[in-house]
Every structure is written in structure tokens, then in C-alpha cells.
Write a protein that holds these residues in place. Structure first.
Motif, mmCIF file in Angstrom:
data_model
loop_
_atom_site.group_PDB
_atom_site.id
_atom_site.type_symbol
_atom_site.label_atom_id
_atom_site.label_comp_id
_atom_site.label_asym_id
_atom_site.label_seq_id
_atom_site.Cartn_x
_atom_site.Cartn_y
_atom_site.Cartn_z
ATOM 1 N N GLU A 141 33.276 53.858 30.216
ATOM 2 C CA GLU A 141 32.655 52.703 30.871
ATOM 3 C C GLU A 141 33.535 51.467 30.794
ATOM 4 O O GLU A 141 33.540 50.637 31.712
ATOM 5 N N GLU A 142 34.284 51.325 29.708
ATOM 6 C CA GLU A 142 35.217 50.197 29.598
ATOM 7 C C GLU A 142 36.272 50.279 30.693
ATOM 8 O O GLU A 142 36.585 49.280 31.349
ATOM 9 N N LYS A 143 36.808 51.481 30.906
ATOM 10 C CA LYS A 143 37.815 51.666 31.947
ATOM 11 C C LYS A 143 37.217 51.461 33.336
ATOM 12 O O LYS A 143 37.841 50.844 34.209
ATOM 13 N N VAL A 144 36.010 51.977 33.554
ATOM 14 C CA VAL A 144 35.362 51.826 34.861
ATOM 15 C C VAL A 144 35.096 50.353 35.157
ATOM 16 O O VAL A 144 35.391 49.857 36.250
ATOM 17 N N SER A 145 34.556 49.637 34.188
ATOM 18 C CA SER A 145 34.240 48.214 34.384
ATOM 19 C C SER A 145 35.498 47.411 34.679
ATOM 20 O O SER A 145 35.509 46.536 35.555
ATOM 21 N N ALA A 146 36.583 47.710 33.954
ATOM 22 C CA ALA A 146 37.832 46.991 34.169
ATOM 23 C C ALA A 146 38.385 47.255 35.560
ATOM 24 O O ALA A 146 38.888 46.349 36.230
ATOM 25 N N ARG A 147 38.264 48.506 36.018
ATOM 26 C CA ARG A 147 38.794 48.848 37.341
ATOM 27 C C ARG A 147 37.973 48.196 38.445
ATOM 28 O O ARG A 147 38.529 47.600 39.376
ATOM 29 N N VAL A 148 36.664 48.287 38.353
ATOM 30 C CA VAL A 148 35.807 47.726 39.400
ATOM 31 C C VAL A 148 35.931 46.195 39.446
ATOM 32 O O VAL A 148 35.887 45.592 40.531
ATOM 33 N N ALA A 149 36.123 45.573 38.282
ATOM 34 C CA ALA A 149 36.228 44.110 38.233
ATOM 35 C C ALA A 149 37.441 43.596 38.996
ATOM 36 O O ALA A 149 37.449 42.445 39.457
ATOM 37 N N ARG A 150 38.456 44.423 39.151
ATOM 38 C CA ARG A 150 39.659 43.988 39.868
ATOM 39 C C ARG A 150 39.354 43.617 41.317
ATOM 40 O O ARG A 150 40.079 42.822 41.925
ATOM 41 N N ALA A 151 38.298 44.198 41.875
ATOM 42 C CA ALA A 151 37.979 43.962 43.287
ATOM 43 C C ALA A 151 37.522 42.543 43.564
ATOM 44 O O ALA A 151 37.289 42.188 44.728
ATOM 45 N N HIS A 152 37.405 41.699 42.532
ATOM 46 C CA HIS A 152 37.055 40.290 42.777
ATOM 47 C C HIS A 152 38.109 39.616 43.653
ATOM 48 O O HIS A 152 37.852 38.575 44.261
ATOM 49 N N LEU A 153 39.303 40.211 43.744
ATOM 50 C CA LEU A 153 40.342 39.661 44.617
ATOM 51 C C LEU A 153 39.861 39.527 46.052
ATOM 52 O O LEU A 153 40.267 38.614 46.771
ATOM 53 N N PHE A 154 38.982 40.437 46.472
ATOM 54 C CA PHE A 154 38.506 40.417 47.845
ATOM 55 C C PHE A 154 37.392 39.392 48.066
ATOM 56 O O PHE A 154 36.932 39.219 49.193
ATOM 57 N N GLU A 155 36.951 38.762 47.000
ATOM 58 C CA GLU A 155 35.846 37.802 47.111
ATOM 59 C C GLU A 155 36.323 36.360 46.973
ATOM 60 O O GLU A 155 35.525 35.441 47.067
ATOM 61 N N GLN A 156 37.602 36.142 46.734
ATOM 62 C CA GLN A 156 38.132 34.797 46.536
ATOM 63 C C GLN A 156 39.067 34.473 47.689
ATOM 64 O O GLN A 156 40.219 34.896 47.696
ATOM 65 N N ASP A 157 38.566 33.711 48.652
ATOM 66 C CA ASP A 157 39.322 33.474 49.878
ATOM 67 C C ASP A 157 40.697 32.878 49.621
ATOM 68 O O ASP A 157 41.672 33.224 50.285
#
Length: 287
Positions: A141-157
Motif C-alpha cells: 500500500e505504501e508503494k501504491v499510494s506513492a505511485r498514485v500520488a504522482r498523478a497530481h502533476l495532471f491537476e496543477q495547471d
């Protein structure tokens, strides 16, 4: 003039290192621009290093030792800073992980798994468990959370990079998840494309020989630093910064892009496949 914010060097190894670099630079009476003269890096890049937000490349550490006369101090400690890694990610991915946050453009070739930035939590969990079958649930779950969190790049214009992904057909037809979860994964890609966050192309099985038949690939370009190329295998990865090699990979990627399906046709196929999975059907081929 706004008051300069001090750096708390006790926060982490990178901030300690960055604070020492700024102290040495200012003690030498050098501005950011003067310090960087003769290097390939921009002042924003250096400022981020001094705040502990980016790691120092070895060539820039050597440059610092040369212009500041620090007798190899920054080169010697550059490796210590690199090893001060974040949890949830493989050590070999650290340089690429940091770089993607500052990239102007990211271009990916994904022949075997969807790129990490595009993965849903279900897909990431399946990949992590397959790769690390003996890991405890909390480690997974630590690895999954870290990977999914990277997608914040698509939310910051203001920070969203131009993102181009070429996906092999098998990623869509050879399901590693139950149909509903595969539909979720494919619809994630459709949603990002609809919001103009990504461009995707599909490389069909029948596409014939192409430049990237062996290995994965990711090219990152930056406004204030030379481009990087990252490639990965099962338990290792390599970040390449040699300009001549990166240029060769760039040519190969451009040739791959030329033989893949158009973005419009690719997206239509991904959307149709997602609908098939939602209906409990698995597409055999994308034709």
C-alpha cells in the motif's frame, strides 16, 4: 524587497546540502547567474537545489567545487544526498521521479505495463504485488499510494507537463485486472486525454519492426536543464544524461511515434475497449 527566507538545514539531507551550497556561493559573493556561468543549468534549477527540493547532478557538483574552490566537498557529498530517498519508490527511480516534477515534456514508450503516472490504484496494486509477491500488505500500500500520488502533476495547471504516451496494444487487450477494473484503468486514460492532459498512441501488434522493440523508454525535457532518458527493467532502472545518447533515443522515439496509430484513432480504440470491459467482454485485438 521581500525578505529572503532562510533554509532549515535540519529538515533533511538535501536541505542541509542545499543550505551549505547557498552559504558557500554567497560567501564567495556570487549571484545565481554568476555561479552557473559555464554550466548547462538555469537559476531556477540551482535555487531549487539550494532549498533542498532537487538533487544536485554530479556534473553540477563538480562545477560547484571548481568555481567555489571547495576541494571536492560537493562532489563527495552528492551521493549522500542522492541516497536520501523518499519512501514508496525504488532507489533507482529517484532521479527520474524528481525530474518528472520539473519537466516541460514527458514522452513515454510503454510496452508491458501502463506508465506509473497513468495507473489507477487497482492497476498499481496488481503490478506491485506481481513484482513483489512477498511484500507485506502495508508495504504494498505504501508503494501504491506513492505511485498514485504522482498523478497530481495532471491537476496543477502551472506545473502540468506535456505528456505523450505510446502504448502497446497488449496493455489494452491482455487484461491483468477484472473487467470492471480494466474499464476503470482505460477510462482514466480517456478522461486525461479529454482534459487535454495527455496524448496517447497505440502501437499495434501487426505494426511490424520498430526502433523500440527491446526496452522501455521515457524522455524528459526541461526549461533549465539538459534532457534525460530513463529506461527500466524488472528490478533496475537507468537514467541517462549523456547528450549524444539522449539524442539517439530521441530519434528512435520519433520513429516509433511515426509508425504508431494516430492519437485520434488510438483514443477511439481505448474508449471502445473500456466499453467492452464494462459489458463483461474482453477485446481480442484492436482492429
Amino acid at each position: 524587497m521581500a525578505q529572503r527566507k532562510d533554509i532549515d538545514g535540519s529538515v533533511s539531507v538535501p536541505t542541509f546540502y542545499g543550505k551549505e551550497l547557498r552559504w558557500k556561493r554567497e560567501a564567495a559573493g556570487m549571484s545565481l547567474e554568476a555561479f552557473l556561468k559555464g554550466s548547462f543549468y538555469g537559476k531556477t534549477y540551482l535555487s531549487d537545489i539550494e532549498r533542498g527540493e532537487r538533487r544536485m547532478p554530479i556534473e553540477l557538483a563538480r562545477h560547484a567545487d571548481q568555481v567555489l574552490g571547495t576541494d571536492g566537498y560537493f562532489e563527495r557529498h552528492c551521493e549522500d544526498v542522492r541516497r536520501a530517498r523518499r519512501t514508496g519508490h525504488a532507489e533507482y527511480y529517484e532521479k527520474a521521479l524528481e525530474a518528472e516534477r520539473y519537466a516541460n515534456a514527458i514522452e513515454v514508450w510503454a510496452p508491458t505495463v501502463f506508465p506509473g503516472l497513468l495507473q489507477t490504484s487497482h492497476y498499481a496494486r496488481a503490478v506491485v504485488r506481481a513484482t513483489h509477491p512477498l511484500s507485506l500488505d502495508e508495504e504494498v500500500e505504501e508503494k501504491v499510494s506513492a505511485r498514485v500520488a504522482r498523478a497530481h502533476l495532471f491537476e496543477q495547471d502551472h506545473r502540468t507537463p506535456s505528456y505523450w504516451a505510446i502504448l502497446h496494444e497488449s496493455l489494452i487487450t491482455d487484461a491483468i485486472l477484472p473487467p470492471s477494473e480494466m474499464a476503470e484503468q482505460l477510462n482514466r486514460i480517456v478522461e486525461l486525454a479529454a482534459r487535454r492532459r495527455i496524448i496517447t498512441q497505440i502501437m499495434l501488434r501487426k505494426g511490424g519492426p520498430h526502433p523500440f522493440m527491446s526496452g522501455t523508454g521515457m524522455i524528459m525535457t526541461f526549461p533549465d536543464a539538459p534532457p534525460l532518458f530513463y529506461t527500466e527493467s524488472l528490478h533496475s532502472g537507468d537514467t541517462i544524461d549523456d547528450p549524444a545518447l539522449v539524442a539517439q533515443y530521441r530519434r528512435s522515439y520519433d520513429l516509433l511515434r511515426a509508425v504508431a496509430l494516430s492519437p485520434e484513432a488510438s483514443l477511439a480504440m481505448i474508449r471502445t475497449a473500456a466499453e467492452d470491459y464494462l459489458n463483461g467482454e474482453q477485446p481480442d485485438r484492436l482492429e
